[in-house]
Scaffold this motif. Structure first.
Motif, short mmCIF file in Angstrom:
data_model
loop_
_atom_site.label_atom_id
_atom_site.label_comp_id
_atom_site.label_asym_id
_atom_site.label_seq_id
_atom_site.Cartn_x
_atom_site.Cartn_y
_atom_site.Cartn_z
N HIS A 65 0.82 -1.04 0.28
CA HIS A 65 -0.15 0.03 -0.13
C HIS A 65 1.01 0.94 0.29
CE1 HIS A 65 -3.50 2.55 0.73
NE2 HIS A 65 -3.30 2.47 1.47
N GLU A 144 -7.87 3.95 -3.29
CA GLU A 144 -7.99 4.10 -1.99
C GLU A 144 -9.04 4.99 -1.66
OE1 GLU A 144 -7.20 3.06 2.53
OE2 GLU A 144 -6.18 4.62 1.83
N ASP A 176 -11.81 2.05 2.16
CA ASP A 176 -11.53 1.83 3.41
C ASP A 176 -12.70 2.21 4.47
OD1 ASP A 176 -10.42 3.05 6.16
OD2 ASP A 176 -9.09 2.92 5.12
#
Length: 284
Positions: A65, A144, A176
């Protein structure tokens, strides 16, 4: 409807932090299906820590990430960094690479995730950069949804902007759940309605975390506290929308003993299994 994006990940994951390395050899990791790291924190790592990390990636599934692609930034993409990240992903067999739908640089690194204007122009700008990264890496990436505290422009809503970027870039979504909840309080919208407005078929992973309550109407996304009940509830509703996709527990600060984090990982797995049973009933 577009076919589901095949997720390379399954089960429950845990964000790997260096402070955990001492506890990992003796820990019960039976509920951890994968680990996630920020490549910026590990791809230059050598010596003892580098060897420890390599041993872990040889034994466990990993995702990455990123923190510094700056997909919404004004400066040209740093393709040397993209190439370096690509070598890191390949070297360690990392299955999923995701980045934030944000900006983090302008002539220098800002060391924070800044919001992007919710405009049609920004959709085209960000989508073009995502396609460039995907073409360079020869792999799909996931973006995200981020927490933010001041919108820069509202030509589009946050949900409209996110959907437009996903469609224009043809990329995947790392959803998220905590960020949805934090934004819903700070910007006064319905968290479940926002979640359900996003395309379930593009979701390849979920993140869940804790946050800090600065005031009744102001939450700060810290990843530094246990998950609270409203976020757990939203996670369950998210499984009803997207299915029991891979889900990662993020904890960056105020790290408790590993066994306490594992309790939250097991709670995620419990809700995930409930979500799987729900979807099995629907498809029966």
């Amino acid at each position: 409807m577009r076919e589901l994006s095949p997720s390379p990940l399954q089960g429950t994951g845990l964000g790997l932090r260096r402070a955990m390395l001492k506890e990992l050899p003796d820990a019960d990791l039976s509920d951890v299906s994968f680990f996630e790291v920020a490549p910026e924190n590990w791809m230059q790592m050598g010596g003892r820590l580098g060897r420890q990390f390599r041993a872990l990636t040889e034994q466990h599934t990993f995702s990455a990430h990123g923190l510094s692609l700056s997909l919404g930034g004004p400066e040209p993409l740093d393709m040397a960094f993209v190439d370096q990240a690509g070598r890191f992903l390949d070297q360690h067999g990392i299955l999923l690479y995701s980045e934030h739908l944000s900006s983090c640089s302008d002539h220098a690194h800002l060391y924070d995730l800044m919001p992007i204007p919710f405009t049609e122009e920004a959709v085209q700008h960000v989508a073009t950069r995502i396609r460039q990264v995907q073409d360079r890496l020869q792999r799909r990436i996931a973006i995200e949804n981020v927490s933010y505290y001041t919108p820069l422009a509202t030509e589009l809503s946050e949900a409209e902007f996110t959907r437009a970027v996903l469609e224009e870039a043809d990329c995947d979504l790392l959803l998220d759940v905590n960020n949805i909840y934090v934004n819903s309080v700070n910007h006064r919208y319905d968290a479940e309605a926002f979640m359900r407005s996003l395309p379930a078929e593009r979701v390849v992973c979920l993140h869940v975390a804790g946050h800090y309550q600065e005031a009744e109407d102001l939450l700060i996304d810290t990843h530094g506290a246990p998950i609270i009940d409203p976020v757990w509830s939203l996670l369950q509703k998210t499984y009803a929308h997207v299915g029991p996709v891979a889900t990662l527990l993020e904890r960056d600060f105020n790290l408790p003993p590993l066994h306490e984090l594992m309790e939250e990982v097991r709670q995620i797995r419990h809700y995930q299994q409930q979500g799987a049973e729900y979807h099995d009933r629907l498809s029966a």
